[in-house]
Each structure stands twice: as structure tokens, then as C-alpha cells.
Design a protein around this motif. Structure first.
Motif, mmCIF file in Angstrom:
data_model
loop_
_atom_site.group_PDB
_atom_site.id
_atom_site.type_symbol
_atom_site.label_atom_id
_atom_site.label_comp_id
_atom_site.label_asym_id
_atom_site.label_seq_id
_atom_site.Cartn_x
_atom_site.Cartn_y
_atom_site.Cartn_z
ATOM 1 N N TYR A 387 -19.535 -20.984 6.910
ATOM 2 C CA TYR A 387 -18.462 -21.742 7.540
ATOM 3 C C TYR A 387 -18.091 -21.071 8.859
ATOM 4 O O TYR A 387 -17.827 -19.868 8.913
ATOM 5 N N ARG A 393 -13.786 -23.697 5.153
ATOM 6 C CA ARG A 393 -14.111 -23.715 3.718
ATOM 7 C C ARG A 393 -13.194 -24.688 2.974
ATOM 8 O O ARG A 393 -13.580 -25.244 1.940
ATOM 9 N N ASP A 408 -22.488 -19.104 -0.787
ATOM 10 C CA ASP A 408 -21.532 -18.880 0.299
ATOM 11 C C ASP A 408 -21.721 -17.454 0.811
ATOM 12 O O ASP A 408 -21.319 -16.471 0.166
ATOM 13 N N LEU A 411 -18.379 -15.190 1.619
ATOM 14 C CA LEU A 411 -17.245 -15.152 0.683
ATOM 15 C C LEU A 411 -17.243 -13.880 -0.153
ATOM 16 O O LEU A 411 -18.219 -13.554 -0.815
ATOM 17 N N ALA A 422 -8.489 -20.535 1.885
ATOM 18 C CA ALA A 422 -9.895 -20.477 2.279
ATOM 19 C C ALA A 422 -10.636 -19.265 1.726
ATOM 20 O O ALA A 422 -11.793 -19.040 2.082
ATOM 21 N N GLU A 425 -13.074 -13.200 3.118
ATOM 22 C CA GLU A 425 -14.467 -13.013 3.526
ATOM 23 C C GLU A 425 -14.854 -11.542 3.605
ATOM 24 O O GLU A 425 -14.007 -10.645 3.715
#
Length: 507
Positions: A387, A393, A408, A411, A422, A425
């Protein structure tokens, strides 16, 4: 002259609205309540699914309302505190009726229906039954009312509460009963707790009372209620001020034109002698609530742009009151009656196309259903998902099936367990390292392809894509671009593609 001889002359001096107000039969009152409410429900149910699509803000409601109340509370510590009460209400509604698309939007339909009835009753009290019916129907037909009656957000509920708080204010002015003012204060406070900018309606109410020159006892009662409302709202306002970055996306007034059109029409209507004489005149009530909330947000915009039309949706109350009373006024003038109804039919015809457009997925700024479908179509099991930026996200979180077979790459902690919208990260270096483990990466980014925010994580994503991957194909959807990148192992134009991909690239 005898009393009998003077009777008819006296009767002729009483205007029709006054008689209507004093002699409003209960059937007329029932029509004023039921007709606008029924029309609002009918318009709200028409196309309510929008082809089974959902837009970003509704997606946030959908996600958070499915969390536990404790999770909603902990998430509000980080983001969206201003909507925490609404999410809690929707959580309970989902628990009772299921968490589907209809359940998401029906509370707004019902809330706007209650608002339409309240507008009708306000106009009935201040200008008579016909004005009440017309004002309620006008309110139901306003494009912004139709739009937000079908959205799973708090604005319809706020509009309904402000409407009924305004009605409680008008009813309370001739009286000193404390319970009436308690009803007014508690209703306004609830509206403010659902959305802080409802407090601007309180300012409009104060201006109405001052201009109306109500007795000092009434002003004192209103001031006490207003102080209680501000005191109840203050902790939320102070706490949520730390989350003001949430509205950093507002670069200038958003969808101001529709609000201004209604405001100009309403103020023009106010020049006519509308309503009846009493403690509060219709125009003195309607003009401040129509104009002041918009004006106050606009004058704050040079310092902090915060004007969005839905934040002052309740200003439509004032516009509907003025338009309805104006139609009633000209209907009572025999020479103007025909022109009024010709104009009304023309306006109804002009509203057909906007009303149809509001019920399409394209009427919203994004379509998370289409974005999720594009990710699902372009991605393959085992592909990486990225993303740009991480806040995107949110756009695919409503339906986990869309990204179930993708990894992902950035993440570290998912939105639910991290009590965020969201997620959390990984550090920039770890994101870059994970990206290099994949030959295909599906990215979701801004529809215009704008650069991601300048922070180390986003810089690591974009620089790694630029140096080690190349764009294979892009799908444009409402609100995002979904792009497939393939690993650039060697300088061959088709390197990194499996046979199927090579065939697509050649084709």
C-alpha cells in the motif's frame, strides 16, 4: 358600532397563518409528520445498496462497528475519537440486526426521516400546516439530504438531533419549565458528542434568541443549557484536538457549491413576510442556522481548512424552512399561485438526474468494493501486496477475502490487534528486504499516482520498486490505482514473467 358589527372586520385582520396555527387540527399535524417522513424513507430505500458498493468512510464505520466496545475505545485513543460514540451505537445495532450493508445505512435513513418530520413540525408551529408540509417535503428532496440519508456515517443522526433540539428550543421559549430546557440541552449535547461541529448550531440558536428579544428569563435558561452543553463537549474537544491531522486532507472548502446555492435561495426567500408573529419568527430562526455554521467554518479555513458540506448538513433545516414557508406565502397570493407551482414542477424535474446520480457508485470519492475487486483480480496466490501509502490499507480492509491469498509486505501488526485503522508497519529496511523476496507485487495507491508521504517507510517502498521492479499493468478504479509490478532480474524486456504473463505482455 356594535360588537356584532365589528366582529367580521376583526376577523379579517387575522392572517391565515395565525388561524392555522391556533386551530391546527390533529389530522393536519399528522399529515405534516407522516408525509415528509414517508417520502424520506422512500427516497432513502431507493437504490440504498448503490450496486452493493461501499466508500471509504463507510468502510471505516463497517470495520470499527464490528470490533468490541473496548477495541473501539482503545482505537479512539489513536484516531477518530470524534466518531467514537457513533461507532459504539453502530456496534450495538450490528449486534441486534447483523452487520450487513443495509444495517449500515438504514439508521441514517430513519434518522433523516425523523429530521424531515421535525422540520415539518417547526414550520407548522411557526407558519401553519401548509408551510409545515411543504418545508418537510422540501427537506426530503434536497440533494444533500438524499445523499447522506444513504451513508453509514453519523451526519444524518446529527441532523435529526439538531432538528429536534431546535424544535425543543422553539417550544421552550414561551415557557420557563426546566424540563423543557433539559430536553433541549440533552438533545443538543448528544448531537455534539456525535459530531463536534454540531455546536455551531448552538451559536445559531443564541443569535435567534437575541434577535428575537426574548425575555431575560428565557435568555438565562438558554445560557444555562448552553453552558451545560459546552461543558459536556469540552473534554471531547480538547482530547480530539490532538487528532486534528485526520482532516489534513482538506485543502479547501469541499463541496461548497451546493450549500451556497441553498443558502442564497433561503436568504432570498427570507425577504418575504414569512410565518406568524410570536416569540420566535420563522426567518429569524431559519436564517442563522442556514448561514452561520457555514460562515464560521469558512472564516476559519485560512488558518485550518475544515469546511466539508456534511459537517454542516443540519444547515439544510434552515433552507427547507425558508423555502417551504416562501411557497406557502405565494400560494396564499392568488395572482402568484400558478407561477409557484410551475416553478415547483420545474425544480422537481431538475432534481431527477441528480437524484439518480447520487445512487451510483461514482457519486462518492472512492469505491472500496471496486478497489478490493481489482486487487483480487490482478493478484495471484503468493503475490506480495503493498500500500502506497499505508493508510490505503483501509480501502481493502472491509472484505478480507479480497487480499486473503496475498502477503501484505509492510504489515507488522494488523489494524484490529493494534487498535488502529490501518495497522502498524515494519521499519523501512525490513519492508525493502521483504519486497525483494517476491517476483510479483500488487500495489494500491492514489488514483492520480501521486507520491506517497515523505517518510522512511514510503521512501523505501517507492525506491525499491523503482530500482528492482518494473510496472506490468495498471487498473484504474474509483479512488485508487491498482498496479502489478514484476521483478527485474535481467535486462530482457520479458524477464521475470511466467509464460502466461509473457503472453499478456506480448498481446
Amino acid at each position: 358600532m356594535s360588537v356584532a358589527e365589528r366582529g367580521p372586520a376583526v376577523a379579517r385582520t387575522v392572517s391565515p397563518p395565525v388561524l392555522a396555527r391556533r386551530q391546527s387540527p390533529s389530522p393536519a399535524k399528522a399529515v405534516v409528520v407522516i408525509a415528509p417522513s414517508s417520502l424520506t424513507i422512500a427516497l432513502g430505500l431507493w437504490g440504498i445498496r448503490r450496486k452493493n458498493t461501499m466508500w471509504g468512510d463507510e468502510s471505516v464505520t463497517y470495520q470499527l462497528a464490528h470490533r468490541d466496545l473496548s477495541q473501539i475505545w482503545h482505537t479512539a485513543h489513536h484516531v477518530d475519537l470524534v466518531h467514537a460514540l457513533y461507532y459504539a451505537v453502530m456496534h450495538e445495532i450490528f449486534g441486534l440486526f447483523g452487520g450487513g450493508l443495509l444495517t449500515l445505512r438504514l439508521p441514517s435513513v430513519l434518522a433523516m426521516s425523523a429530521a424531515a418530520s421535525g422540520v415539518g413540525l417547526l414550520a407548522l408551529r411557526l407558519a401553519g400546516p401548509r408551510a409545515g408540509l411543504l418545508a418537510g417535503l422540501v427537506f426530503s428532496l434536497l440533494p444533500q439530504v438524499q445523499k447522506y440519508a444513504q451513508e453509514g456515517r453519523s451526519y444524518a443522526m446529527v441532523c435529526a438531533l439538531v432538528t429536534w433540539a431546535t424544535y425543543a428550543l422553539v417550544v421552550s421559549v414561551p415557557h420557563r419549565a426546566r424540563w423543557r430546557w433539559a430536553v433541549y440541552g440533552s438533545t443538543m449535547l448528544l448531537a455534539c458528542l456525535l459530531h463536534e461541529f454540531a455546536v455551531l448550531a448552538l451559536v445559531a440558536h443564541g443569535v435567534t434568541l437575541v434577535v428575537s428579544r426574548v425575555p431575560r428569563a428565557v435568555l438565562r435558561a438558554w445560557s444555562a443549557a448552553a453552558a451545560g452543553i459546552v461543558a459536556g463537549l469540552l473534554p471531547l474537544a480538547i482530547w480530539s484536538a490532538g487528532q486534528s491531522g485526520q482532516v489534513s486532507w482538506i485543502g479547501g472548502p469541499v463541496r461548497l457549491r451546493g450549500v451556497l446555492v441553498v443558502a442564497v435561495l433561503g436568504v432570498a426567500c427570507a425577504r418575504a413576510p414569512l410565518g406568524v408573529r410570536g416569540p420566535v419568527r420563522l426567518s429569524v430562526l431559519a436564517v442563522p442556522i442556514l448561514v452561520l455554521p457555514t460562515f464560521l467554518l469558512l472564516i476559519a479555513s485560512p488558518v485550518k481548512p475544515i469546511f466539508v458540506d456534511r459537517y454542516v448538513l443540519y444547515s439544510s433545516i434552515g433552507g427547507a424552512l425558508l423555502l417551504g414557508a416562501w411557497m406557502d406565502y405565494f400560494h396564499r397570493r392568488q395572482q402568484s399561485r400558478r407561477n409557484v407551482w410551475i416553478a415547483a414542477v420545474a425544480v422537481l424535474a431538475a432534481l431527477v438526474q441528480p437524484s439518480i446520480s447520487l445512487r451510483t457508485p461514482q457519486s462518492r470519492s472512492n469505491d472500496v468494493t471496486a478497489i478490493g475487486a481489482a486487487v483480487r483480480k490482478e493478484g495471484r496466490p503468493g503475490d506480495g501486496l503493498l500500500y502506497l501509502s499505508g493508510q490505503h490499507r483501509i480501502l481493502t480492509a472491509a472484505d478480507p477475502e479480497d487480499t486473503r491469498f496475498l502477503t501484505d509486505l509492510a504489515l507488522a501488526q494488523d489494524p484490529v490487534s493494534s487498535n488502529t485503522l490501518a495497522g502498524v508497519e515494519l521499519p523501512a529496511r525490513d519492508i525493502a528486504a521483504r519486497m525483494l523476496e517476491f517476483d510479483r507485487i500488487v500495489t494500491v495507491r492514489d488514483p492520480a499516482g501521486a507520491h506517497s508521504p515523505a517518510n522512511p517507510r514510503e521512501q523505501a517502498k517507492t525506491s525499491t520498486l523503482r530500482r528492482h521492479f518494473r510496472e506490468y499493468g495498471t487498473t484504474h478504479v474509483n479512488g485508487a490505482r491498482v498496479t502489478v509490478y514484476v521483478r527485474d532480474h535481467d535486462p530482457s524486456p520479458k524477464a521475470g514473467l511466467d509464460p502466461a504473463d509473457r503472453e499478456r505482455a506480448v498481446g
